[in-house]
Scaffold this motif. Structure first.
Motif, PDB file in Angstrom:
ATOM      1  N   UNK A  68       0.813  -1.215   0.000  1.00  0.00           N
ATOM      2  CA  UNK A  68       0.000   0.000   0.000  1.00  0.00           C
ATOM      3  C   UNK A  68       0.847   1.265   0.000  1.00  0.00           C
ATOM      4  N   UNK A  69       2.062   1.187   0.479  1.00  0.00           N
ATOM      5  CA  UNK A  69       2.943   2.350   0.575  1.00  0.00           C
ATOM      6  C   UNK A  69       3.685   2.619  -0.732  1.00  0.00           C
ATOM      7  N   UNK A  70       3.230   2.027  -1.853  1.00  0.00           N
ATOM      8  CA  UNK A  70       3.890   2.158  -3.153  1.00  0.00           C
ATOM      9  C   UNK A  70       5.257   1.479  -3.165  1.00  0.00           C
ATOM     10  N   UNK A  71       5.446   0.580  -2.249  1.00  0.00           N
ATOM     11  CA  UNK A  71       6.678  -0.199  -2.247  1.00  0.00           C
ATOM     12  C   UNK A  71       6.430  -1.557  -2.895  1.00  0.00           C
ATOM     13  N   UNK A  72       7.519  -2.185  -3.327  1.00  0.00           N
ATOM     14  CA  UNK A  72       7.439  -3.514  -3.933  1.00  0.00           C
ATOM     15  C   UNK A  72       8.272  -4.468  -3.104  1.00  0.00           C
ATOM     16  N   UNK A  73       7.665  -5.566  -2.692  1.00  0.00           N
ATOM     17  CA  UNK A  73       8.331  -6.556  -1.843  1.00  0.00           C
ATOM     18  C   UNK A  73       8.588  -7.819  -2.664  1.00  0.00           C
TER      19      UNK A  73
ATOM     20  N   UNK B 286      12.677  -5.477   0.124  1.00  0.00           N
ATOM     21  CA  UNK B 286      11.689  -4.469  -0.251  1.00  0.00           C
ATOM     22  C   UNK B 286      12.368  -3.226  -0.807  1.00  0.00           C
ATOM     23  N   UNK B 287      11.786  -2.689  -1.901  1.00  0.00           N
ATOM     24  CA  UNK B 287      12.283  -1.454  -2.506  1.00  0.00           C
ATOM     25  C   UNK B 287      11.170  -0.413  -2.510  1.00  0.00           C
ATOM     26  N   UNK B 288      11.547   0.852  -2.659  1.00  0.00           N
ATOM     27  CA  UNK B 288      10.581   1.937  -2.513  1.00  0.00           C
ATOM     28  C   UNK B 288      10.040   2.431  -3.851  1.00  0.00           C
ATOM     29  N   UNK B 289       9.805   1.515  -4.773  1.00  0.00           N
ATOM     30  CA  UNK B 289       9.277   1.905  -6.079  1.00  0.00           C
ATOM     31  C   UNK B 289       8.275   0.874  -6.551  1.00  0.00           C
ATOM     32  N   UNK B 290       7.192   1.366  -7.152  1.00  0.00           N
ATOM     33  CA  UNK B 290       6.181   0.473  -7.709  1.00  0.00           C
ATOM     34  C   UNK B 290       6.571   0.141  -9.144  1.00  0.00           C
ATOM     35  N   UNK B 291       7.664  -0.579  -9.321  1.00  0.00           N
ATOM     36  CA  UNK B 291       8.195  -0.902 -10.642  1.00  0.00           C
ATOM     37  C   UNK B 291       7.238  -1.860 -11.351  1.00  0.00           C
ATOM     38  N   UNK B 292       6.913  -1.548 -12.630  1.00  0.00           N
ATOM     39  CA  UNK B 292       5.961  -2.369 -13.359  1.00  0.00           C
ATOM     40  C   UNK B 292       6.483  -3.788 -13.538  1.00  0.00           C
ATOM     41  N   UNK B 293       7.720  -3.918 -14.034  1.00  0.00           N
ATOM     42  CA  UNK B 293       8.298  -5.245 -14.228  1.00  0.00           C
ATOM     43  C   UNK B 293       9.570  -5.344 -13.404  1.00  0.00           C
ATOM     44  N   UNK B 294       9.403  -5.698 -12.151  1.00  0.00           N
ATOM     45  CA  UNK B 294      10.513  -5.757 -11.217  1.00  0.00           C
ATOM     46  C   UNK B 294      11.514  -6.841 -11.592  1.00  0.00           C
ATOM     47  N   UNK B 295      11.092  -7.806 -12.416  1.00  0.00           N
ATOM     48  CA  UNK B 295      11.970  -8.930 -12.759  1.00  0.00           C
ATOM     49  C   UNK B 295      13.194  -8.484 -13.549  1.00  0.00           C
ATOM     50  N   UNK B 296      13.173  -7.270 -14.117  1.00  0.00           N
ATOM     51  CA  UNK B 296      14.288  -6.811 -14.938  1.00  0.00           C
ATOM     52  C   UNK B 296      15.262  -5.914 -14.186  1.00  0.00           C
ATOM     53  N   UNK B 297      15.009  -5.636 -12.918  1.00  0.00           N
ATOM     54  CA  UNK B 297      15.860  -4.717 -12.180  1.00  0.00           C
ATOM     55  C   UNK B 297      16.927  -5.419 -11.354  1.00  0.00           C
ATOM     56  N   UNK B 298      17.658  -4.621 -10.563  1.00  0.00           N
ATOM     57  CA  UNK B 298      18.721  -5.172  -9.728  1.00  0.00           C
ATOM     58  C   UNK B 298      18.219  -5.898  -8.492  1.00  0.00           C
ATOM     59  N   UNK B 299      17.058  -5.517  -7.892  1.00  0.00           N
ATOM     60  CA  UNK B 299      16.645  -6.202  -6.657  1.00  0.00           C
ATOM     61  C   UNK B 299      16.502  -7.721  -6.785  1.00  0.00           C
ATOM     62  N   UNK B 300      15.861  -8.259  -7.848  1.00  0.00           N
ATOM     63  CA  UNK B 300      15.775  -9.715  -7.918  1.00  0.00           C
ATOM     64  C   UNK B 300      17.117 -10.396  -8.119  1.00  0.00           C
ATOM     65  N   UNK B 301      18.040  -9.723  -8.800  1.00  0.00           N
ATOM     66  CA  UNK B 301      19.378 -10.299  -8.956  1.00  0.00           C
ATOM     67  C   UNK B 301      20.047 -10.432  -7.593  1.00  0.00           C
TER      68      UNK B 301
END
Length: 450
Positions: free
Chosen positions: A289-294, A321-336
């Motif tokens: 709800x806080x616009x974060x992505x877990x 958890x990151x502080x962005x509502x990224x549409x496709x989180x699978x392409x960013x650094x957090x999942x790596x």
């Protein structure tokens, strides 16, 4: 489809319009009278993701410059889109005749499109597309035929979506299909189609032989007709194992939904094998709800596949958890980053013991990570187990309690502080993170707390 990085070996733990083809329809589909009573063979069509140096395509873009809604192509009906669409390159590389663009769109070279237009004219819609970096003609492939034909009895194993899974619009559909077999008598005259209730693309033997004869690239085929490939004993064992894994997964999903909205649109590739208890590496994305992505691991608490006994596996799952509502989180650094940390937790008992004992830090490969997080040695440090005011420390499953362990990305200066102060450094960092109001949140752009 986006692919996750390979295994990390840099751990350091701190123990503190289509032209006509040359193949005629009648010739491709002809059969002698002696073959007229033979059961037609059909094949599951897969993208060959293991082609060395292959390209990866991004989501299509329409004439207005907007990302195209490829979910429309999963309905099994014509889209009536004229095109041409533009398909950007996600990762440059070797061009293929058959590829996925983004998570689910299908892209074929004109010579593949020609065969499909000839042999399956009523089953496909072909939309002109321009692929970045090549002048070769390509088409977006929309399969317009859906057939309810999966044979539950001869397939190795099938599981269904139930009310417990929290997906009311999918109840009765397949949750998993292993060793799929179809009933050819239900196919009719379809030459290429999607299976009802399960994401699979099926083609006739005529299409398979025509495409293989042309030497097309990017395709793999698996037969889905004929008897089951496993014995009754193996089937019973597989069913027992699946029950254990699905029970644990359902309990985890219930816990994830208590934390936010479980994102079912993002495709996180599943890795099979490795050191995870159930030998499957799964991931989930939770919108907060806080616009974060877990991001959470979804399998470190599976039962161990070897014993077939109920358990919570390693007894933990990891959360970043990151502080962005990224549409496709699978392409960013957090999942790596989470992938690399999870690998080390799964592969090394001393790491798991350190995590269970309390605050624990380690370093993993910094390849592909934001420069602000990477040390001079090319690593990224994380602090595991920081308590959170918005995440539970544990959650329940039918097989026991599972600990939810937070993963906090550290800045190089914070790593130096830990190396200098040891266990006291862990505690002091956790205290300062809590004071900042971002106790477990991982951000690449922030000021060090030391």
């Amino acid at each position: 489809m986006p692919r996750w990085p390979g295994r990390n070996c840099c751990l350091r733990a701190h123990f503190f319009g289509v032209a006509a083809p040359l193949i005629g329809r009648s010739g491709a589909l002809s059969a002698s009278s002696s073959e007229s009573f033979m059961v037609e063979q059909y094949f599951d069509l897969f993208e060959d993701v293991y082609v060395p140096g292959r390209w990866h395509l991004d989501d299509p873009i329409d004439l207005r410059g907007q990302r195209f809604e490829v979910g429309l192509f999963r309905r099994g009906e014509p889209s009536h889109i004229k095109g041409p669409l533009h398909i950007p390159l996600d990762v440059p590389g070797k061009a293929l005749d058959f590829s996925r663009a983004g998570t689910s769109a299908l892209v074929v070279h004109a010579r593949v499109a020609a065969v499909l237009a000839e042999l399956a004219p009523g089953d496909v819609e072909l939309i002109p597309a321009n692929v970045e970096g090549t002048r070769e003609p390509y088409f977006l492939l929309n399969i317009t035929h859906v057939v309810k034909c999966i044979d539950d009895e001869t397939s190795d194993e099938v599981r269904y979506v139930t009310p417990a899974h929290g997906l009311p619009e999918q109840i009765g559909e397949y949750r998993s299909v292993i060793g799929m077999r179809i009933d050819p008598s239900k196919v009719g005259d379809a030459q290429m189609f999607r299976t009802w209730g399960w994401v699979a693309i099926i083609v006739s033997e005529a299409i398979k032989e025509a495409l293989e004869g042309m030497g097309v690239t990017g395709m793999r085929f698996t037969e889905v007709t004929g008897p089951s490939t496993i014995s009754a004993e193996d089937r019973a064992r597989s069913q027992k194992l699946r029950e254990l894994l699905e029970t644990a997964a359902a309990a985890r999903e219930e816990a994830w939904r208590a934390l936010g909205s479980l994102d079912t649109e993002v495709i996180m590739p599943i890795a099979v094998g490795g050191a995870w208890p159930g030998q499957r590496q799964l991931w989930s994305v939770i919108r907060r709800e806080t616009e974060r992505t877990l991001l959470v691991t979804h399998g470190l608490s599976d039962s161990f596949i070897e014993s077939l006994k109920p358990s919570v596996g390693f007894g933990l799952e990891l959360a970043l958890e990151v502080d962005a509502a990224v549409k496709d989180i699978s392409k960013g650094w957090p999942p790596k980053l989470l992938d690399r940390v999870a690998d080390e937790v799964a592969e090394h008992e001393h790491v798991r013991e350190g995590v269970k004992a309390g605050l624990f830090s380690m370093e993993v490969s910094g390849k592909g990570m934001p420069k602000s997080l990477v040390t001079e040695e090319g690593r990224v440090a994380v602090l595991l187990g920081v308590e959170s005011r918005s995440l539970p420390g544990h959650f329940s499953t039918p097989y026991g309690q599972v600990r939810l362990v937070t993963v906090k990305a550290l800045l190089p200066a914070e790593l130096e502080y830990v190396l200098e102060h040891g266990a006291q450094g862990h505690a002091e960092l956790a205290r300062r993170f809590a004071e900042s109001g971002e106790e477990h949140l991982s951000r690449a752009k922030r000021r060090a707390v030391v």
